[in-house]
Design a protein around this motif. Structure first.
Motif, PDB file in Angstrom:
ATOM      1  N   ALA A  56       0.977  -1.171   0.189  1.00 27.40           N
ATOM      2  CA  ALA A  56       0.156   0.096   0.120  1.00 27.40           C
ATOM      3  C   ALA A  56       0.869   1.481   0.000  1.00 27.40           C
ATOM      4  CB  ALA A  56      -1.008   0.052   1.331  1.00 27.40           C
ATOM      5  N   ASP A  57       0.155   2.538  -0.214  1.00 20.14           N
ATOM      6  CA  ASP A  57       0.822   3.609  -0.236  1.00 20.14           C
ATOM      7  C   ASP A  57       1.477   3.778   1.166  1.00 20.14           C
ATOM      8  OD1 ASP A  57       1.421   6.329  -1.118  1.00 20.14           O
ATOM      9  OD2 ASP A  57      -0.036   7.070   0.352  1.00 20.14           O
ATOM     10  N   ALA A  58       2.580   4.161   1.360  1.00 21.91           N
ATOM     11  CA  ALA A  58       3.345   4.423   2.557  1.00 21.91           C
ATOM     12  C   ALA A  58       2.759   5.496   3.500  1.00 21.91           C
ATOM     13  CB  ALA A  58       4.924   4.605   2.551  1.00 21.91           C
ATOM     14  N   ALA A  59       2.179   6.557   2.761  1.00 19.01           N
ATOM     15  CA  ALA A  59       1.885   7.793   3.507  1.00 19.01           C
ATOM     16  C   ALA A  59       0.320   7.674   4.255  1.00 19.01           C
ATOM     17  CB  ALA A  59       1.849   8.975   2.880  1.00 19.01           C
ATOM     18  N   SER A  60      -0.258   6.736   3.278  1.00 24.61           N
ATOM     19  CA  SER A  60      -1.689   6.775   3.810  1.00 24.61           C
ATOM     20  C   SER A  60      -2.302   5.218   3.705  1.00 24.61           C
ATOM     21  CB  SER A  60      -2.370   7.312   2.541  1.00 24.61           C
ATOM     22  OG  SER A  60      -2.705   6.768   1.310  1.00 24.61           O
ATOM     23  N   GLY A  61      -1.718   4.425   3.514  1.00 28.01           N
ATOM     24  CA  GLY A  61      -2.401   3.085   3.571  1.00 28.01           C
ATOM     25  C   GLY A  61      -3.537   2.816   2.272  1.00 28.01           C
ATOM     26  N   LEU A  62      -3.668   3.610   1.462  1.00 26.07           N
ATOM     27  CA  LEU A  62      -4.563   3.647   0.456  1.00 26.07           C
ATOM     28  C   LEU A  62      -3.753   2.738  -0.675  1.00 26.07           C
ATOM     29  CD1 LEU A  62      -5.909   7.320   0.148  1.00 26.07           C
ATOM     30  CD2 LEU A  62      -7.026   5.208   1.440  1.00 26.07           C
ATOM     31  N   ALA A  63      -4.614   2.217  -1.445  1.00 27.77           N
ATOM     32  CA  ALA A  63      -4.038   1.382  -2.515  1.00 27.77           C
ATOM     33  C   ALA A  63      -3.395   2.028  -3.834  1.00 27.77           C
ATOM     34  CB  ALA A  63      -5.234   0.384  -3.223  1.00 27.77           C
ATOM     35  N   LEU A  64      -2.349   1.943  -4.098  1.00 25.56           N
ATOM     36  CA  LEU A  64      -1.627   2.472  -5.174  1.00 25.56           C
ATOM     37  C   LEU A  64      -2.207   1.849  -6.468  1.00 25.56           C
ATOM     38  CD1 LEU A  64       1.816   2.116  -4.133  1.00 25.56           C
ATOM     39  CD2 LEU A  64       0.596   4.363  -4.253  1.00 25.56           C
ATOM     40  N   ASP A  65      -2.209   2.693  -7.590  1.00 26.64           N
ATOM     41  CA  ASP A  65      -2.880   2.007  -8.767  1.00 26.64           C
ATOM     42  C   ASP A  65      -1.996   0.807  -9.143  1.00 26.64           C
ATOM     43  OD1 ASP A  65      -4.251   2.129 -11.326  1.00 26.64           O
ATOM     44  OD2 ASP A  65      -2.522   2.822 -12.306  1.00 26.64           O
ATOM     45  N   ARG A  66      -0.766   0.920  -8.992  1.00 31.22           N
ATOM     46  CA  ARG A  66      -0.054  -0.235  -9.667  1.00 31.22           C
ATOM     47  C   ARG A  66       1.414  -0.380  -8.845  1.00 31.22           C
ATOM     48  NH1 ARG A  66       0.553  -0.702 -15.210  1.00 31.22           N
ATOM     49  NH2 ARG A  66      -1.457   0.174 -15.642  1.00 31.22           N
ATOM     50  N   ARG A  67       1.833  -1.566  -8.946  1.00 36.24           N
ATOM     51  CA  ARG A  67       3.318  -1.663  -8.513  1.00 36.24           C
ATOM     52  C   ARG A  67       3.858  -2.382  -9.556  1.00 36.24           C
ATOM     53  NH1 ARG A  67       3.945  -0.257  -2.720  1.00 36.24           N
ATOM     54  NH2 ARG A  67       5.888  -0.648  -3.209  1.00 36.24           N
ATOM     55  N   THR A  68       5.098  -2.266  -9.887  1.00 38.87           N
ATOM     56  CA  THR A  68       6.102  -3.025 -10.838  1.00 38.87           C
ATOM     57  C   THR A  68       7.190  -3.520 -10.211  1.00 38.87           C
ATOM     58  OG1 THR A  68       5.246  -0.753 -12.413  1.00 38.87           O
ATOM     59  CG2 THR A  68       7.501  -2.463 -12.902  1.00 38.87           C
ATOM     60  N   LEU A  69       7.392  -4.647 -10.480  1.00 40.48           N
ATOM     61  CA  LEU A  69       8.841  -5.435 -10.104  1.00 40.48           C
ATOM     62  C   LEU A  69       9.995  -4.937 -11.046  1.00 40.48           C
ATOM     63  CD1 LEU A  69       7.251  -8.875  -9.615  1.00 40.48           C
ATOM     64  CD2 LEU A  69       7.724  -7.435  -7.953  1.00 40.48           C
ATOM     65  N   VAL A  70      10.917  -4.729 -10.305  1.00 43.59           N
ATOM     66  CA  VAL A  70      12.181  -4.339 -11.327  1.00 43.59           C
ATOM     67  C   VAL A  70      13.349  -5.075 -10.794  1.00 43.59           C
ATOM     68  CG1 VAL A  70      11.214  -1.935 -11.798  1.00 43.59           C
ATOM     69  CG2 VAL A  70      12.566  -2.479  -9.903  1.00 43.59           C
ATOM     70  N   GLY A  71      14.180  -5.264 -11.571  1.00 43.96           N
ATOM     71  CA  GLY A  71      15.653  -5.882 -11.550  1.00 43.96           C
ATOM     72  C   GLY A  71      15.539  -7.383 -10.881  1.00 43.96           C
ATOM     73  N   THR A 110      16.609  -8.490  -8.451  1.00 42.89           N
ATOM     74  CA  THR A 110      16.217  -9.006  -7.055  1.00 42.89           C
ATOM     75  C   THR A 110      14.849  -8.597  -6.834  1.00 42.89           C
ATOM     76  OG1 THR A 110      16.437  -6.524  -6.334  1.00 42.89           O
ATOM     77  CG2 THR A 110      18.537  -7.898  -6.226  1.00 42.89           C
ATOM     78  N   ARG A 111      13.974  -8.607  -7.849  1.00 41.69           N
ATOM     79  CA  ARG A 111      12.467  -8.306  -7.655  1.00 41.69           C
ATOM     80  C   ARG A 111      11.965  -7.639  -6.662  1.00 41.69           C
ATOM     81  NH1 ARG A 111       9.899 -14.212  -8.425  1.00 41.69           N
ATOM     82  NH2 ARG A 111      10.210 -14.382  -6.207  1.00 41.69           N
ATOM     83  N   GLU A 112      12.876  -6.518  -6.405  1.00 46.29           N
ATOM     84  CA  GLU A 112      12.386  -5.421  -5.321  1.00 46.29           C
ATOM     85  C   GLU A 112      11.190  -4.776  -6.248  1.00 46.29           C
ATOM     86  OE1 GLU A 112      15.642  -2.729  -4.360  1.00 46.29           O
ATOM     87  OE2 GLU A 112      16.527  -4.295  -3.282  1.00 46.29           O
ATOM     88  N   ASP A 113      10.207  -4.267  -5.710  1.00 45.36           N
ATOM     89  CA  ASP A 113       9.205  -3.652  -6.379  1.00 45.36           C
ATOM     90  C   ASP A 113       9.197  -1.990  -6.332  1.00 45.36           C
ATOM     91  OD1 ASP A 113       6.624  -3.065  -4.404  1.00 45.36           O
ATOM     92  OD2 ASP A 113       8.012  -4.382  -3.606  1.00 45.36           O
ATOM     93  N   LYS A 114       8.732  -1.372  -7.430  1.00 51.01           N
ATOM     94  CA  LYS A 114       8.681  -0.034  -7.438  1.00 51.01           C
ATOM     95  C   LYS A 114       7.216   0.779  -7.297  1.00 51.01           C
ATOM     96  CE  LYS A 114       9.435   1.823 -11.726  1.00 51.01           C
ATOM     97  NZ  LYS A 114       8.108   2.440 -11.969  1.00 51.01           N
ATOM     98  N   ALA A 115       7.321   1.405  -6.453  1.00 47.17           N
ATOM     99  CA  ALA A 115       5.631   1.799  -6.311  1.00 47.17           C
ATOM    100  C   ALA A 115       5.523   2.914  -6.988  1.00 47.17           C
ATOM    101  CB  ALA A 115       5.498   2.420  -4.729  1.00 47.17           C
ATOM    102  N   ASP A 116       4.167   2.753  -7.657  1.00 45.92           N
ATOM    103  CA  ASP A 116       3.782   4.043  -8.417  1.00 45.92           C
ATOM    104  C   ASP A 116       3.292   5.270  -7.422  1.00 45.92           C
ATOM    105  OD1 ASP A 116       2.096   4.542 -11.156  1.00 45.92           O
ATOM    106  OD2 ASP A 116       0.906   5.167  -9.502  1.00 45.92           O
ATOM    107  N   ASP A 117       3.183   6.362  -7.953  1.00 40.33           N
ATOM    108  CA  ASP A 117       2.932   7.458  -7.157  1.00 40.33           C
ATOM    109  C   ASP A 117       1.633   8.035  -7.067  1.00 40.33           C
ATOM    110  OD1 ASP A 117       2.760   8.545  -9.590  1.00 40.33           O
ATOM    111  OD2 ASP A 117       3.849  10.515  -9.099  1.00 40.33           O
ATOM    112  N   LYS A 118       0.739   7.016  -7.546  1.00 40.28           N
ATOM    113  CA  LYS A 118      -0.883   7.389  -7.411  1.00 40.28           C
ATOM    114  C   LYS A 118      -1.662   6.302  -6.859  1.00 40.28           C
ATOM    115  CE  LYS A 118      -1.215   7.264 -11.996  1.00 40.28           C
ATOM    116  NZ  LYS A 118       0.134   6.955 -12.598  1.00 40.28           N
ATOM    117  N   VAL A 119      -2.410   7.056  -5.928  1.00 37.45           N
ATOM    118  CA  VAL A 119      -3.586   6.198  -4.975  1.00 37.45           C
ATOM    119  C   VAL A 119      -4.584   6.102  -5.997  1.00 37.45           C
ATOM    120  CG1 VAL A 119      -5.145   6.304  -3.300  1.00 37.45           C
ATOM    121  CG2 VAL A 119      -2.874   6.612  -2.850  1.00 37.45           C
ATOM    122  N   ALA A 120      -5.235   4.781  -6.164  1.00 34.24           N
ATOM    123  CA  ALA A 120      -6.481   4.575  -7.102  1.00 34.24           C
ATOM    124  C   ALA A 120      -7.405   4.471  -6.178  1.00 34.24           C
ATOM    125  CB  ALA A 120      -6.110   3.090  -7.813  1.00 34.24           C
ATOM    126  N   ILE A 121      -8.644   5.497  -6.396  1.00 35.55           N
ATOM    127  CA  ILE A 121      -9.873   5.424  -5.588  1.00 35.55           C
ATOM    128  C   ILE A 121     -10.488   4.163  -5.760  1.00 35.55           C
ATOM    129  CG2 ILE A 121     -12.210   6.559  -5.243  1.00 35.55           C
ATOM    130  CD1 ILE A 121      -9.728   7.832  -3.724  1.00 35.55           C
TER     131      ILE A 121
END
Length: 433
Positions: A35-50, A52-63
């Motif tokens: 979830a979004d670190a600041a709010s706990g709301l759901a991010l629109d998407r997350r992407t696995l990168v690299g 090590t498969r660390e995931d990259k957070a999108d910056d948008k919360v999806a209502i």
């Protein structure tokens, strides 16, 4: 951190109920750990990168995705993946973020910044209210209001604040001054410039049910009957692969039509003058599956163990995949969220995905968003609006939990009555006696 099931082939060998539980639990991690670190709301998407498969957070919360995430959180409490107190604490953070978010006549935007609550435009003119995404959020919030019913300060405050958010949505505003249809968007910068009428058949039935149910800003029932129910793709009646389809566009459209509204609205025995919605959704799923088995375009992989077309990422971007818009992309959410409608057929698909594709499809937050064998492409993304219905609809198949909660909402029952629906959840009212 929840339990992380990383061995897809071992999962494929589990009994049905254990496999469903594992899929639900891993998918729920999207909304808990991801979830979004600041709010706990759901991010629109997350992407696995690299590697090590660390995931990259999108910056948008999806209502809308947050609405599904709230429903998934209820499942997590009921299943014991998180405690009730942990869930209430998370919901408190989410509630605070929603209360500080910019709203437009009570409606939320499609995307927002979790920390500030500021709107993030989806497109140049789609920069404010999104009534349909708001409906998915309200559906989730009302389920939470019903579930967290204890007489404690935290639970009472949560229910009160959910009522505030629910009551302040001006559904009637979105008729543009009394027209017989709802409009999807409004912006203080562009007014009604998008002019997107919400007409059916599609994923928007829940929007009309809530608009008719609203305690303060309800619409007249004629808005449903003259707006949604007269859409160009509403009535159908034709047959596809030998299966007659009462409502919907040719071949039924993407499968999320049978999922989003029905995460909360129980289709079992739900009828109005237009359709039996359980029968409609089952037929829609059958047509989608039959198309993939027939496979007229010869896409590699398609068959009885690999089907499911709906909106998702694909090798070229994002598309609402359907039998008549088929580029070879299979979206796991399409079949998995259809579990109530075709249990044996869906379990066959789930086992095949795990056994045949392993770690290419089964990752940190459950199944990746989509894959296309013709192109050798497997998504490195997860989307809130695809992961949420997997958890929720699987639970509805198992216990009916979200269906029972949402259909117990007094306002929802009143709204369904106003629209002349019948349902086993609707006890006889005084005027029926």
């Amino acid at each position: 951190m929840l339990k992380d099931d990383r061995n897809p082939r071992a999962l494929a060998a589990l009994p049905d109920d254990a496999l469903i539980e594992a899929v639900q639990r891993q998918t729920f991690r999207y909304f808990w750990d991801g979830a979004d670190a600041a709010s706990g709301l759901a991010l629109d998407r997350r992407t696995l990168v690299g590697p090590t498969r660390e995931d990259k957070a999108d910056d948008k919360v999806a209502i809308g995705g947050t609405g599904f995430g709230i429903m998934a959180l209820i499942v997590a409490v009921e299943r014991g993946w998180v405690t009730r107190d942990e869930a209430l604490a998370r919901l408190g953070r989410m509630r605070d973020a929603l209360l500080r978010a910019t709203r437009y006549h009570g409606a939320f935007p499609h995307f927002l910044d979790g920390a500030s609550g500021a709107t993030i435009p989806m497109s140049p003119k789609d920069d404010a209210a999104d009534l349909v995404e708001t409906a998915y959020l309200i559906m989730g919030l009302l389920c939470a209001r019903q579930y967290f019913s204890e007489d404690t300060p935290d639970a009472r405050r949560l229910r009160g604040d959910i009522d505030t958010l629910w009551h302040e949505v001006e559904w009637d505003w979105f008729t543009q001054g009394g027209r017989d249809v709802l409009y999807w968007h409004w912006s203080p910068n562009h007014g009604w410039a998008m002019n997107h009428e919400v007409r059916g058949w599609n994923e928007c039935l829940i929007t009309y049910v809530l608009a008719a149910a609203a305690p303060r800003h309800a619409v007249d029932p004629r808005v449903y009957h003259r707006g949604f129910a007269v859409g160009p793709d509403f009535a159908n009646g034709r047959s596809y692969h030998g299966i007659e389809l009462p409502l919907g566009p040719p071949f039924g459209g993407p499968l999320f039509f049978a999922h989003y509204t029905f995460c909360g609205l129980d289709p079992r025995g739900l009828k109005d003058r237009y359709a039996d919605y359980w029968d409609l959704n089952c037929r829609h799923v059958q047509i989608n599956r039959a198309h993939c088995i027939a496979n007229p375009q010869g896409h590699p992989g398609y068959g009885e163990s690999c089907w499911g077309l709906t909106a998702s990422d694909d090798p070229d971007g994002y598309l609402a995949h359907a039998p008549d818009i088929d580029n070879g992309t299979i979206s796991p959410t399409a079949a998995l969220a259809s579990l109530p409608y075709a249990p044996a057929e869906v379990m066959q698909v789930a086992r095949h995905f795990l056994a045949a594709h392993g770690a290419r499809v089964w990752r940190d937050y459950g199944f990746v968003d989509a894959f296309c064998e013709r192109r050798g492409w497997f998504a490195d993304t997860f989307l809130a609006i695809d992961q949420g219905p997997i958890v929720v609809m699987m639970e509805n198949h198992r216990t009916g939990l979200l269906w029972k909660l949402f259909m117990s909402v007094p306002e929802v029952q009143a709204g369904l009555r106003r629209l002349d629906f019948s349902s086993p959840h609707l006890a006889p009212s005084t005027h029926d006696l």
